[in-house]
Structure formats: structure tokens, C-alpha cells
Design a protein around this motif. Sequence first.
Motif, PDB file in Angstrom:
ATOM      1  N   PHE B  76     -32.771 -39.732 -34.511  1.00 14.53           N
ATOM      2  CA  PHE B  76     -33.361 -38.401 -34.302  1.00 14.53           C
ATOM      3  C   PHE B  76     -33.245 -37.980 -32.834  1.00 14.53           C
ATOM      4  O   PHE B  76     -32.935 -36.833 -32.525  1.00 14.53           O
ATOM      5  N   PHE B  77     -33.487 -38.916 -31.920  1.00 14.75           N
ATOM      6  CA  PHE B  77     -33.369 -38.573 -30.494  1.00 14.75           C
ATOM      7  C   PHE B  77     -31.919 -38.248 -30.134  1.00 14.75           C
ATOM      8  O   PHE B  77     -31.632 -37.238 -29.507  1.00 14.75           O
ATOM      9  N   TYR B  78     -31.034 -39.147 -30.514  1.00 20.82           N
ATOM     10  CA  TYR B  78     -29.618 -39.024 -30.156  1.00 20.82           C
ATOM     11  C   TYR B  78     -28.766 -39.245 -31.409  1.00 20.82           C
ATOM     12  O   TYR B  78     -28.233 -40.340 -31.629  1.00 20.82           O
ATOM     13  N   PRO B  79     -28.644 -38.180 -32.223  1.00 20.96           N
ATOM     14  CA  PRO B  79     -28.030 -38.329 -33.551  1.00 20.96           C
ATOM     15  C   PRO B  79     -26.640 -38.981 -33.504  1.00 20.96           C
ATOM     16  O   PRO B  79     -25.795 -38.585 -32.707  1.00 20.96           O
ATOM     17  N   ALA B  80     -26.477 -39.964 -34.360  1.00 17.83           N
ATOM     18  CA  ALA B  80     -25.186 -40.636 -34.578  1.00 17.83           C
ATOM     19  C   ALA B  80     -24.682 -41.424 -33.376  1.00 17.83           C
ATOM     20  O   ALA B  80     -23.590 -41.984 -33.414  1.00 17.83           O
ATOM     21  N   MET B  81     -25.480 -41.500 -32.290  1.00 19.02           N
ATOM     22  CA  MET B  81     -24.963 -42.180 -31.093  1.00 19.02           C
ATOM     23  C   MET B  81     -24.899 -43.689 -31.262  1.00 19.02           C
ATOM     24  O   MET B  81     -23.953 -44.330 -30.796  1.00 19.02           O
ATOM     25  N   LEU B  82     -25.881 -44.288 -31.928  1.00 18.19           N
ATOM     26  CA  LEU B  82     -25.834 -45.733 -32.139  1.00 18.19           C
ATOM     27  C   LEU B  82     -24.678 -46.072 -33.090  1.00 18.19           C
ATOM     28  O   LEU B  82     -23.902 -46.996 -32.838  1.00 18.19           O
ATOM     29  N   GLY B  83     -24.561 -45.284 -34.148  1.00 14.67           N
ATOM     30  CA  GLY B  83     -23.473 -45.502 -35.112  1.00 14.67           C
ATOM     31  C   GLY B  83     -22.114 -45.320 -34.464  1.00 14.67           C
ATOM     32  O   GLY B  83     -21.178 -46.079 -34.744  1.00 14.67           O
ATOM     33  N   SER B  84     -22.002 -44.325 -33.595  1.00 15.01           N
ATOM     34  CA  SER B  84     -20.724 -44.083 -32.923  1.00 15.01           C
ATOM     35  C   SER B  84     -20.369 -45.274 -32.025  1.00 15.01           C
ATOM     36  O   SER B  84     -19.209 -45.682 -31.936  1.00 15.01           O
ATOM     37  N   LEU B  85     -21.382 -45.826 -31.364  1.00 13.25           N
ATOM     38  CA  LEU B  85     -21.147 -46.985 -30.488  1.00 13.25           C
ATOM     39  C   LEU B  85     -20.688 -48.196 -31.313  1.00 13.25           C
ATOM     40  O   LEU B  85     -19.745 -48.905 -30.938  1.00 13.25           O
ATOM     41  N   LEU B  86     -21.341 -48.395 -32.460  1.00 10.89           N
ATOM     42  CA  LEU B  86     -20.945 -49.512 -33.328  1.00 10.89           C
ATOM     43  C   LEU B  86     -19.524 -49.291 -33.857  1.00 10.89           C
ATOM     44  O   LEU B  86     -18.729 -50.236 -33.913  1.00 10.89           O
ATOM     45  N   SER B  87     -19.212 -48.039 -34.219  1.00  6.94           N
ATOM     46  CA  SER B  87     -17.844 -47.731 -34.668  1.00  6.94           C
ATOM     47  C   SER B  87     -16.849 -47.996 -33.543  1.00  6.94           C
ATOM     48  O   SER B  87     -15.758 -48.518 -33.775  1.00  6.94           O
ATOM     49  N   HIS B  88     -17.229 -47.623 -32.325  1.00 15.10           N
ATOM     50  CA  HIS B  88     -16.366 -47.835 -31.154  1.00 15.10           C
ATOM     51  C   HIS B  88     -16.078 -49.324 -30.979  1.00 15.10           C
ATOM     52  O   HIS B  88     -14.947 -49.735 -30.699  1.00 15.10           O
ATOM     53  N   GLU B  89     -17.103 -50.133 -31.164  1.00 13.53           N
ATOM     54  CA  GLU B  89     -16.915 -51.582 -30.982  1.00 13.53           C
ATOM     55  C   GLU B  89     -16.041 -52.186 -32.076  1.00 13.53           C
ATOM     56  O   GLU B  89     -15.443 -53.238 -31.887  1.00 13.53           O
ATOM     57  N   ARG B  90     -15.965 -51.506 -33.218  1.00  7.24           N
ATOM     58  CA  ARG B  90     -15.066 -51.956 -34.291  1.00  7.24           C
ATOM     59  C   ARG B  90     -13.709 -51.261 -34.211  1.00  7.24           C
ATOM     60  O   ARG B  90     -12.912 -51.353 -35.138  1.00  7.24           O
ATOM     61  N   ASN B  91     -13.491 -50.518 -33.118  1.00  5.81           N
ATOM     62  CA  ASN B  91     -12.262 -49.728 -32.946  1.00  5.81           C
ATOM     63  C   ASN B  91     -12.082 -48.681 -34.040  1.00  5.81           C
ATOM     64  O   ASN B  91     -10.968 -48.351 -34.437  1.00  5.81           O
ATOM     65  N   GLU B  92     -13.187 -48.152 -34.542  1.00 10.71           N
ATOM     66  CA  GLU B  92     -13.115 -47.135 -35.602  1.00 10.71           C
ATOM     67  C   GLU B  92     -13.538 -45.750 -35.113  1.00 10.71           C
ATOM     68  O   GLU B  92     -13.616 -44.813 -35.896  1.00 10.71           O
ATOM     69  N   LEU B  93     -13.870 -45.645 -33.835  1.00 11.19           N
ATOM     70  CA  LEU B  93     -14.224 -44.330 -33.298  1.00 11.19           C
ATOM     71  C   LEU B  93     -12.958 -43.759 -32.655  1.00 11.19           C
ATOM     72  O   LEU B  93     -12.531 -44.215 -31.589  1.00 11.19           O
ATOM     73  N   LEU B  94     -12.341 -42.822 -33.342  1.00  9.96           N
ATOM     74  CA  LEU B  94     -11.046 -42.329 -32.903  1.00  9.96           C
ATOM     75  C   LEU B  94     -11.209 -41.012 -32.157  1.00  9.96           C
ATOM     76  O   LEU B  94     -11.561 -39.999 -32.761  1.00  9.96           O
ATOM     77  N   PRO B  95     -10.966 -41.011 -30.830  1.00  9.95           N
ATOM     78  CA  PRO B  95     -11.102 -39.766 -30.071  1.00  9.95           C
ATOM     79  C   PRO B  95     -10.102 -38.712 -30.552  1.00  9.95           C
ATOM     80  O   PRO B  95      -8.981 -39.025 -30.935  1.00  9.95           O
ATOM     81  N   VAL B  96     -10.573 -37.462 -30.565  1.00  7.79           N
ATOM     82  CA  VAL B  96      -9.736 -36.327 -30.956  1.00  7.79           C
ATOM     83  C   VAL B  96      -9.618 -35.404 -29.749  1.00  7.79           C
ATOM     84  O   VAL B  96     -10.638 -34.945 -29.226  1.00  7.79           O
ATOM     85  N   ASP B  97      -8.397 -35.147 -29.311  1.00  2.77           N
ATOM     86  CA  ASP B  97      -8.222 -34.302 -28.129  1.00  2.77           C
ATOM     87  C   ASP B  97      -8.639 -32.859 -28.422  1.00  2.77           C
ATOM     88  O   ASP B  97      -8.611 -32.399 -29.556  1.00  2.77           O
ATOM     89  N   LEU B  98      -9.015 -32.158 -27.342  1.00  2.00           N
ATOM     90  CA  LEU B  98      -9.549 -30.799 -27.486  1.00  2.00           C
ATOM     91  C   LEU B  98      -8.569 -29.880 -28.216  1.00  2.00           C
ATOM     92  O   LEU B  98      -8.969 -29.075 -29.059  1.00  2.00           O
TER      93      LEU B  98
END
Lengths: 269, 196
Positions: B76-98
Motif C-alpha cells: 500500500f505504501f509503495y505499490p508493487a515495489m517489493l515484488g518488482s525487487l524480487l522480480s529483479h533479483e530473479r532477472n524477471e524485471l525487464l526494463p522498457v525504454d521510453l
Amino acid sequence: MKSNSALLIVGHGSTVNPDSSTPTFAHADEIVRQGVFNEVHCVFWKEEPSLRQALHLIDSDEIYVVPNFISEGYFTRTVIPRELELTGPITHRLGRTIKYCDPAGSHQRMTDLLLRRAAEVAPGVPPSETTLFIVGHGTNLNDNSAVAAKREVQLIAERGLYAEVLNAYMEEEPLISKWDELASQKNVVVVPFFISDGLHSYQDIPVLLGIESEITAAASQRGIFRNNPYRLRGKTLYYASSIGTEPLFANVILDQVAAFDQLHREDAE
Amino acid sequence: MGQIVIQQSAPGFELRHFEDAGRNDLALYSNPVEARAISTYSDAGEFRPLKTAPTLRHGWRLQLPDLESLRTALDFFYPAMLGSLLSHERNELLPVDLRETLGRQSGMYAVTKKITDPQADALIETVCNSAHGCLKTILWQIAPDRPVTSLPAEKFNPAVSQIPAALPVLPMLCAEACNLLVAAAREVVKKVPVAE
């Protein structure tokens, strides 16, 4: 019970009005309370968490997506599938199954909800002496919601409870600002066909009705909601909060999940 | 994480604003869902559609019994931020260019494709800077061969805290431009007069 599945409720949200997302969160809280799903999350187009962040919020492998929108339209057909990268009603992605349900507002139970809301806002007022307005936005952009509002008016009229059931819109004819000219009855009930008590239903329509002389602060920043009834323009006016704030809307969201399962079970057979 | 200090507090955790570390006059909350209300408005009473803006209000502490309620509160404080970090650590957070984000916009935002790289760079500095805009660490570029040059290198380094405090940090990762930046890009494109 769907104890291995997640429910993702998609709302529009707003960058200026905190009340826009309130009903979506309230329905999610109610569904959490009912304990139907393993997890329940909300995502928004204009607020966080965003549609693009949705999959990082969810642990479950099976995800039901229900748009908390009043009708099919641009958002349900274009924006949500694009942002969630959906390929159809059922999408398989990264080991997950995403099931895309119809928007809450298009469920057949909406007619009962509108009638319930109309009755609640005007207790003791005989429907046989009342004009009921269902008010939509009504521009080309929101054409589908106008169609949905018209369909609901027809369904309510067919039940023969109200002396008169009419559509009206903010920005196209018939205009809600002419409610007193359009209504034949002395009692008038107005139910906004919107998802939240945001800018349109809480701030704009009251000015068009004449119950506020100018745009007020957002609902959550004022102490009271409404002082029904209003004796105005020779009639007695009752103004309801938006249909999407009805607590039973949570059950309609669940009904859309059940409807999805039923439809796709039949497909599989 | 962000402006929140998470401390172990038997049997669970206590959260508060990092600038409230020494205060003992804080309002106590114990339901993780309270995080939604706490994070809706700033100290000045302004609505916070972007939860990672550096405008979290002060004056509260939230006691939580376990990891599950901590996760709920942080979402609620920082939506999806913990999940995004966990995805990042699994190499599943794929950056999308602007450019890719703007390229798929339709309707009223289709026009954002017209923003130039220098305009985008200047806009990102205004909208995303950690002092006044957003505390996320940016993982994307303007285009594959065009990095953002208007913000300091720390803004793109998950190991660096985005708040002025020497605390170990759970980075909040931005894998893709948000709708606020896309909406701001629309304003830029709409305001710019046609070149003569």
C-alpha cells in the motif's frame, strides 16, 4: 473457492481525485473479507500500482482480471489488454494463466443494483409517482457507457415499477441539467451511472442539477455526502451516489469471475 | 524502503517515516491496511497519486505482527515495489525504454510519440528527480542508444539510497515510465508551438 488464484481488479484511478479509486479498494477489501481468493489486488491506469506493475504484485499462477468499469469500451478492449499484454480471454505467460473477465458494469445484475440504489435514496417515495434518471457521461469517447446506460433504462422500464425511467447525460441531449423539464413526475430520483463518486458524479452533476451553485471539494474532503431530498424547480429531487459505490458491486465482480468460468467451461466441453 | 524505516520490533516489525526516527509522539496504527490511508495525502493535505513521490506524511508509526502484514503494508505504501525487487533479483524485471512505452500509447496519449529526446530528457529531470519528483531508481533509457543524461548517475544505481539518509536500502525500481510521465509528455508536446 479459488484458494490458489489471484483476483486483479482494474480501475481507472485519477491523478487529481482521491475518491476515484476508493470504491475499487472497498470492493477488494470486501472480497478479501469473503476469503474467496488466495490474493486480491487493485491496479489502475492513472494511479499506482499500475497495470504494468500488476504481475509483480501477484504470487499466484492463475489470475482473474476483472475491469471495474461501467461498460465495455476503449479501456476494456484496448488499454487493459495492451498494458497487461493479453492475447485473448485466456493468456498464458511466464508460467501463468491470466483470465480476462467482462467489466463489472456489464453484468446483468446491474439492473437490480440500480433499482436497489434508487429505492434506498428515496425511502417511502412511491416509484409509481417518480421519474427515475440514469445519468451517464455521454460523449463520443464514452459511447459504450451511454449504450449501457440506455440498455439499463430499458430493462428497468420493462419492470413497470417507476412511472417514468429516463436516460440523461452530462454533455449531450437529453441533458441532465434539464431534469425538471424532462421529468413528468413530481418526485425525481437521479442515479449516476459511474464507477466512483469522482469528478463527474460528485462535483459536476450536482451543479448541473442545481443542488450546488459551484463545483465543491472532493467527497472525501467534505463532511457530508448529500442532504436529500432537495426541493428544487417545483419538484422533489433525490440524488444518489454512483452505482459503482454500491457495496454489492463486490459481488458483481465475483459474478463476472463465475460467468467467465461458466463460459469457458462450456467452450471446453 | 523509500522514506520508510522498517525495524524489527518483537514479535514483528515497526514502520515509520525516516525523519520521525527520534519522535515519541507518533500516532500508533496496527492494521496493515491503514498504510493505504496514511499514504493517500501528504503533510500538506495534497493527494498523492504517485506513491513513490518523496511526500510521505509524517507523524505515524505502524506496528505489524508478521512478514505477511509487512508485505501488505509495503504494497500500500509503495505499490508493487517489493515484488518488482524480487522480480529483479530473479532477472524477471525487464526494463522498457521510453520510446517503446510512448510507441504503444493510443487515444489521447498517442501524440506523446512526438516528444524529442532533449524534451524527454528535460521532462524526466523535472518529473522523476528524487528531491521533488519520485524516489524510484530508473532502470530504463530513453532509447536503447540514448540514456537519460539530465539526472545524476545515482538515480540509475539500485545500490544508492534516493533519500538523504545513510540507511541500508531496499531499492524501489522503475522498469518503465509511469502514466504520470506519459501524461506530462503529452503536455510538453501539446504546448510546443509548431516550428516555423
